[in-house]
Design a protein around this motif. Structure first.
Motif, PDB file in Angstrom:
ATOM      1  N   SER A  89       0.833  -1.211   0.000  1.00 41.14           N
ATOM      2  CA  SER A  89       0.000   0.000   0.000  1.00 41.14           C
ATOM      3  C   SER A  89       0.862   1.252   0.000  1.00 41.14           C
ATOM      4  O   SER A  89       0.618   2.195  -0.769  1.00 41.14           O
ATOM      5  N   LEU A  90       1.871   1.273   0.868  1.00 37.91           N
ATOM      6  CA  LEU A  90       2.756   2.417   0.953  1.00 37.91           C
ATOM      7  C   LEU A  90       3.512   2.629  -0.362  1.00 37.91           C
ATOM      8  O   LEU A  90       3.573   3.746  -0.886  1.00 37.91           O
ATOM      9  N   ALA A 118       1.274   3.961  -3.077  1.00 36.01           N
ATOM     10  CA  ALA A 118       1.006   5.389  -2.876  1.00 36.01           C
ATOM     11  C   ALA A 118       2.204   6.227  -3.334  1.00 36.01           C
ATOM     12  O   ALA A 118       2.029   7.256  -4.002  1.00 36.01           O
ATOM     13  N   MET A 129       2.291   6.158  -7.163  1.00 35.87           N
ATOM     14  CA  MET A 129       1.242   6.996  -7.749  1.00 35.87           C
ATOM     15  C   MET A 129       1.556   8.486  -7.544  1.00 35.87           C
ATOM     16  O   MET A 129       1.281   9.309  -8.412  1.00 35.87           O
ATOM     17  N   PHE A 130       2.180   8.827  -6.412  1.00 36.18           N
ATOM     18  CA  PHE A 130       2.564  10.217  -6.179  1.00 36.18           C
ATOM     19  C   PHE A 130       3.659  10.637  -7.163  1.00 36.18           C
ATOM     20  O   PHE A 130       3.578  11.714  -7.766  1.00 36.18           O
ATOM     21  N   ARG A 188       2.244  11.133 -10.705  1.00 30.52           N
ATOM     22  CA  ARG A 188       0.979  11.874 -10.772  1.00 30.52           C
ATOM     23  C   ARG A 188       0.863  12.753 -12.011  1.00 30.52           C
ATOM     24  O   ARG A 188      -0.229  13.006 -12.494  1.00 30.52           O
ATOM     25  N   ASN A 206       5.720  -1.642  -6.319  1.00 33.03           N
ATOM     26  CA  ASN A 206       5.302  -2.529  -5.227  1.00 33.03           C
ATOM     27  C   ASN A 206       5.207  -3.989  -5.647  1.00 33.03           C
ATOM     28  O   ASN A 206       4.426  -4.742  -5.092  1.00 33.03           O
ATOM     29  N   ASP A 241      -3.763  -3.874  -7.196  1.00 32.23           N
ATOM     30  CA  ASP A 241      -3.026  -3.282  -8.321  1.00 32.23           C
ATOM     31  C   ASP A 241      -3.781  -3.432  -9.630  1.00 32.23           C
ATOM     32  O   ASP A 241      -3.838  -2.508 -10.439  1.00 32.23           O
TER      33      ASP A 241
END
Length: 153
Positions: free
Chosen positions: A73-74, A77, A80-81, A84, A99, A138
């Protein structure tokens, strides 16, 4: 020579032999289906049975599963950041690159003889949570991203 060093050398030697076979043309692209079947149906189950033969189940193993899920999850994130401002294909690249772990095919066979059955079970539970995340969360996020950038893919 210690058992850990011996097993490490043997494992690395087998990796280099496999690579040498590929470079020498002994293994071809057509052989990949056969080799995948051997790994999936013979090697991995044998490693699992061998690694779990002295297992004592503990409730603390649940933490390994949760840590795997939290790690994914981390990292998702973060990926995705970082992506972006990218297009859909860039976001998909980061999604699956940040991940994804190859614990099942690489670390588990290597660690089978080096760690205890409880340690092996912990690694397997971590790998199970990563697989669930990769093929569930995912995949769903990727389908969402793919839908957003339909033109660019």
């Amino acid at each position: 020579m210690s058992n850990v060093l011996t097993q490490t050398i043997v494992y690395l030697l087998l990796l280099f032999i496999g690579y040498g076979f590929k470079k020498a043309g002994i293994f071809k692209v057509e052989d990949s289906d056969f080799l995948k079947s051997v790994i999936l149906y013979i090697t991995m189950p044998a490693a699992a049975v061998n690694g779990l033969k002295d297992l004592e189940l503990q409730t603390s193993f649940l933490w390994c599963f949760l840590i795997g899920f939290a790690t994914c999850s981390l990292l998702m994130a973060v990926g995705m950041f970082v992506s972006r401002k990218s297009d859909a294909s860039g976001k998909l690249l980061y999604l699956f690159s940040f991940n994804s772990f190859n614990v099942g095919n690489f670390a588990i066979p290597f660690l089978t003889g080096l760690i205890s059955a409880n340690g092996f079970a912990a690694i397997c539970l971590f790998d199970i949570s990563v697989a669930i995340f990769l093929y569930g969360v995912d995949y769903s996020v990727a389908e969402s991203i793919k839908g957003e950038g339909e033109d660019s893919l």
